[in-house]
Write a protein that holds these residues in place. Structure first.
Motif: not given
Length: 959
Positions: A751, A754, A757, A790, A794
């Motif tokens: 998280d 993310k 990013s 995930t 990313i």
């Protein structure tokens, strides 16, 4: 030839010449050849002698005394016996140059024979055999005075080879008969008599020989040094009960410590003292044969350590029992004579018993601090009794104060380290003598803390690590109440001296004020490091669920399970620990968090370490009480958790307005060092989850420069800070593995990645790609399916980044992810992005008549072109990552991906960055598949091969 002669039928051996006698004659002949004047003949003969003795070793027994007699020059009338010339007669044989070269040649040959393993084994069995060897090795003075000066180093080397051979196989030998005990005592008496002789005095010296007395005296110390080695090797628990022997040993040891100032013999005598003290502290009830005498006589030890002059000589002896300071005098190391280094090493190992200290992941800080010295002082004080120990401690600590303030010299470092060793040994012994808290408080307030008050101020910062180790040794594995005065004192010192943040403090100091400030900061660093030593010993290396400050886990091995207390209830020690931590949290934690922006880098290091220790040990302490059934731990509901306070303070540094530009950079540097402490000193399970993950966003955001006006110097400091955080992020990604079964922590990290990013600062996005590459590689077998998706999303989202550095890093990350991707899913992914790549190709513009285009239409066209370019870059970079992930095989989807990529290698259809990566990937694929290209090309169709060749072939003039 001899064997054939013995077996000859035509000439049978006479009855008196048996085959065994013939073998003895062979060994005698080889021994004679080993003493040959020619060095090559001697070398060959010695090799043959060793080979022969390995098969007929029984002949050595009767040659033992003859070999030693040749070295000690006591073989009158034994010329040629066992093939060895008479060395006593060779004394009178002088060559044309007036030198006894023949004597030196014979002695070297005999010494090499004695040093052979088969011969040396004969001297190990029986006290009388050992006595003979001792007399020979400790009586070389006469021999060395007679041989030529140029041969002396060679003969010393050969004689030392006997000593080293004996040292390597020595073992303790029980004495079961009265004769053996008497021989053993005679050997010790002989050795002690040698040690009591003054250097250069010898009763065996020939006054008629023309020898330089200075050289003779210089060589005599070797005999005494070897004799001292034999004493501390031979003496044992049984000898400690023999009053006559042990009193002579004590007096000799004290005499050498007083007189041999700075000499190797003094260092060996310290080893002898350590051996005697260790034996004195052993239970003698099972050794003594006399019912009225069960303990050794330590009156001599008490008497000497009640004399201030001897305590001073003893402290000086400890100073010289260190390695030389190579930073002084050009950095040259000591060049010991042959065998001396081994003797000193053995003496050091006898200073004290072996210890497991520190037995902690936080090991010793100082390389020069010798724990054996502190152990020796502790053992001596425990042996002489409580009242005598106090008196001796006063003398020793008084000298330690002088040593810590010693002027610059080649011995300054060793003197200051010795003062720390004295403090450590005295502190540990005096604490053990104290039976009540009142007694311990008096010891701390009257003796130990006043010494630290004076010593810490005087000591240079490069010696501070020795006092850190000394404080740890003095309180090691004691209950918290035993050293609570030290904790309180160190907290008070830090509180009173530590720099604190003020709202409007941003004033540059003048040169004089800056110098004074630097001295003040150095003193603050000293108090912080001493406080760290106390914090480390408050910690426990037990499991987090075990009872804190109980005996360490390995104690059960030695004590058995009966010696381990039940851990189901809190003990008084644990209650004392809770009180100690409450005092730290109430008085020092706010002070440390308010000093995050300290101007001095060393102080920031210490502050970060102290904050980590507080968080680390407090967490273990709370978990311990939870394991015992107390969910609230030892704290009341009103007491705040210092770990939460510290984390909140560190997390809010970047967004805080109370710091100036320079101070904010310093505070961020302290946070970075805190993260490094968590990575390298913390436990994987708790520190990663509770400290590292919450600070991960701060670490990424610290890569962005701070807004506001700043000088070039401040920007340079900020650049160093960014560089440090880059190292910290890479350290977290490669060193921290969340393999403790908590999948939520992996989700929390993803998280954070993310979020980062999509950050506006491209350096942060680039760092996110690099972090994801290492993080995914370390946890790829721990990821759930959702976490895999995930991490893939990313990496793909970063492929279309406008900055080339970010997209390149994301491609490398995606290569590692797709390399372990399931093949079926990978084929589907490739097919999807091939379609996207084909649709994102640039279309040829049709020629139109020039017309005016509105601003709105141009913006729409630019937006569409930007979206198309992003789709093209994302799809092409993903296909490139797929190809790069297959360097040694060629699955079905790789030719399809290469065929699709070839369409993007032309100027009219793709941007420069896209064209370059396509050409690079195709060339790299061809290079890695060259060895087995014939097998790989079968996976391609003719059209796909032509598309690949269009990219990798070099265009030429005739194309």
């Amino acid at each position: 030839t001899l064997q054939e002669h013995l077996r000859s039928k035509s000439e049978p051996c006479a009855a008196k010449h048996t085959s065994l006698e013939a073998y003895e004659a062979l060994v005698d002949g080889l021994s004679a050849m080993s003493c040959h004047p020619n060095i090559n003949v001697r070398g060959k003969a010695l090799s043959n002698t060793e080979f022969a003795l390995a098969r007929v070793g029984w002949v050595v027994k009767h040659r033992r005394s003859r070999l030693l007699a040749a070295i000690s020059l006591n073989d009158e009338g034994r010329k040629g016996v066992h093939g060895i010339p008479s060395c006593s007669e060779l004394v009178n044989q002088i060559n044309s140059q007036g030198k006894r070269s023949r004597l030196a040649e014979v002695v070297k040959g005999v010494a090499k024979i004695v040093a052979l393993p088969k011969v040396m084994n004969q001297f190990l069995w029986g006290a009388s055999n050992r006595y003979e060897l001792v007399e020979t090795l400790c009586g070389t003075q006469k021999l060395l005075k007679l041989i030529p000066p140029e041969e002396v180093p060679k003969v010393i080397h050969y004689v030392n080879s006997i000593f080293l051979s004996y040292r390597s196989i020595l073992f303790s030998l029980p004495r079961n008969t009265k004769t053996e005990q008497e021989t053993h005592e005679s050997c010790l008496t002989f050795l002690l008599d040698i040690l009591q002789l003054q250097e250069g005095n010898t009763a065996t010296a020939d006054p008629d020989k023309n020898v330089d007395n200075n050289d003779a005296g210089a060589m005599h110390w070797r005999d005494r040094l070897v004799a001292a080695w034999f004493v501390f090797q031979f003496i044992d628990k049984r000898d400690m009960l023999e009053t006559r022997i042990v009193s002579q040993v004590w007096s000799t040891c004290f005499k050498l410590i007083e007189e041999e100032q700075g000499q190797p013999l003094q260092r060996v005598s310290l080893g002898l003292l350590g051996r005697l003290v260790s034996l004195a502290l052993v239970d003698m009830s099972q050794i003594s044969d006399h019912s009225e005498l069960k303990t050794p006589d330590l009156s001599a030890l008490r008497a000497m350590f009640l004399q201030e002059t001897f305590c001073r000589d003893f402290g000086n002896a400890l100073v010289f029992d260190h390695r030389e300071d190579s930073s002084v005098g050009g950095g040259h190391g000591a060049q010991w004579s042959s065998g001396v280094e081994e003797i000193i090493r053995d003496a050091t190992s006898n200073l004290s018993r072996r210890t497991l200290f520190p037995f902690n992941r936080t090991s010793q800080k100082s390389r020069t601090f010798k724990v054996q010295h502190s152990q020796l002082i502790e053992s001596i004080l425990l042996a002489i009794g409580h009242d005598n120990a106090k008196t001796a401690s006063c003398f020793l600590l008084k000298q330690a104060k002088e040593l810590v303030a010693s002027p610059p010299s080649e011995d300054q470092r060793n003197q200051q380290v010795t003062s720390a060793e004295i403090f450590g040994g005295c502190a540990r012994a005096l604490i053990q003598y104290s039976n009540t808290d009142d007694e311990r408080n008096v010891i701390w307030k009257t003796m130990l803390l006043p010494f630290l008050d004076e010593a810490v101020v005087k000591m240079p910062t490069d010696i501070l690590a020795a006092f850190y180790d000394a404080c740890r040794y003095g309180i090691h594995h004691f209950p918290p109440s035993y050293f609570f005065p030290l904790l309180k004192w160190s907290v008070t010192k830090v509180q009173n001296t530590l720099w604190q943040h003020e709202a409007n403090e941003d004033v540059e100091e003048s040169n004089g004020a800056a110098s004074a400030m630097s001295d003040r900061f150095a003193l603050q660093g000293k108090w912080l490091l001493i406080f760290q030593a106390v914090l480390v010993e408050l910690d426990s290396e037990d499991d987090p669920g075990a009872a804190v400050c109980k005996l360490p886990w390995y104690s059960g091995i030695f004590m058995g399970m009966d010696g381990i207390k039940d851990a189901s209830t809190a003990t008084p020690t644990e209650i004392e620990l809770g009180q100690s931590w409450k005092y730290v949290n109430d008085h020092l934690t706010p002070c440390l968090t308010n000093a995050l922006g300290h101007p001095y880098d060393k102080c920031r290091d210490h502050i970060a370490s102290c904050l980590f220790r507080i968080c680390y040990v407090q967490r273990k302490f709370i978990n311990t009480y939870k394991a015992l059934g107390n969910e609230n731990g030892s704290q009341s509901s009103d007491d705040p958790d210092p770990g939460i306070e510290i984390m909140n303070k560190l997390s809010s540094i970047r967004d805080s307005d109370k710091y100036s530009f320079k101070e904010k950079n310093r505070a961020l540097g302290t946070a970075r060092k805190f993260v490094s402490c968590c990575v390298h000193w913390g436990d994987a399970k708790h520190e990663y989850s509770e400290f590292i993950i919450p600070l991960l966003p701060l670490a990424f955001k610290s890569l962005q420069t701070i807004e506001g006006e700043a000088s070039s110097e401040d920007r340079g400091i900020e650049a160093d800070l960014v560089k440090g955080y880059r190292y910290a992020i890479s350290d977290i990604s490669s060193s921290c593995v969340a393999c403790y079964g908590v999948s939520d922590d992996l989700t929390l990290v993803l998280d954070v990645l993310k979020e980062m990013s999509s950050h506006e600062y491209w350096q942060i996005r680039q760092a996110t790609a690099h972090f994801l590459r290492c993080f995914q590689g370390a946890h790829k077998f721990l990821f759930t399916e959702k976490q895999d998706e995930t991490s893939l999303s990313i990496a793909i989202s970063l492929l279309a980044d406008e900055r080339r550095e970010v997209s390149t890093a994301a491609t490398s990350t995606l290569t590692g992810i797709l390399a372990v991707f399931p093949q079926a899913a990978l084929e589907e992914l490739v097919s999807k992005y091939i379609r996207i790549a084909n649709k994102s190709l640039k279309k040829k513009k049709r020629k139109k008549s020039p017309t005016e285009v509105s601003t709105e239409e141009s913006e729409i066209a630019a937006t569409k072109e930007k979206a198309r370019s992003a789709r093209q870059q994302k799809s092409v970079f993903l296909l490139c990552a797929v190809v790069m992930g297959r360097p040694y095989d060629t699955p079905v989807f790789v030719p399809e991906a290469l065929s699709a990529l070839s369409k993007h290698s032309f100027e009219q259809r793709a941007s420069l960055s896209v064209r370059e990566i396509v050409k690079m990937v195709c060339s790299e694929f061809k290079r890695t598949h060259t060895d087995n290209w014939e097998a790989h090309r079968k996976q391609f169709t003719q059209e796909q091969l032509e598309a690949l060749e269009d990219v990798v072939s070099t265009p030429h003039y005739y194309a």
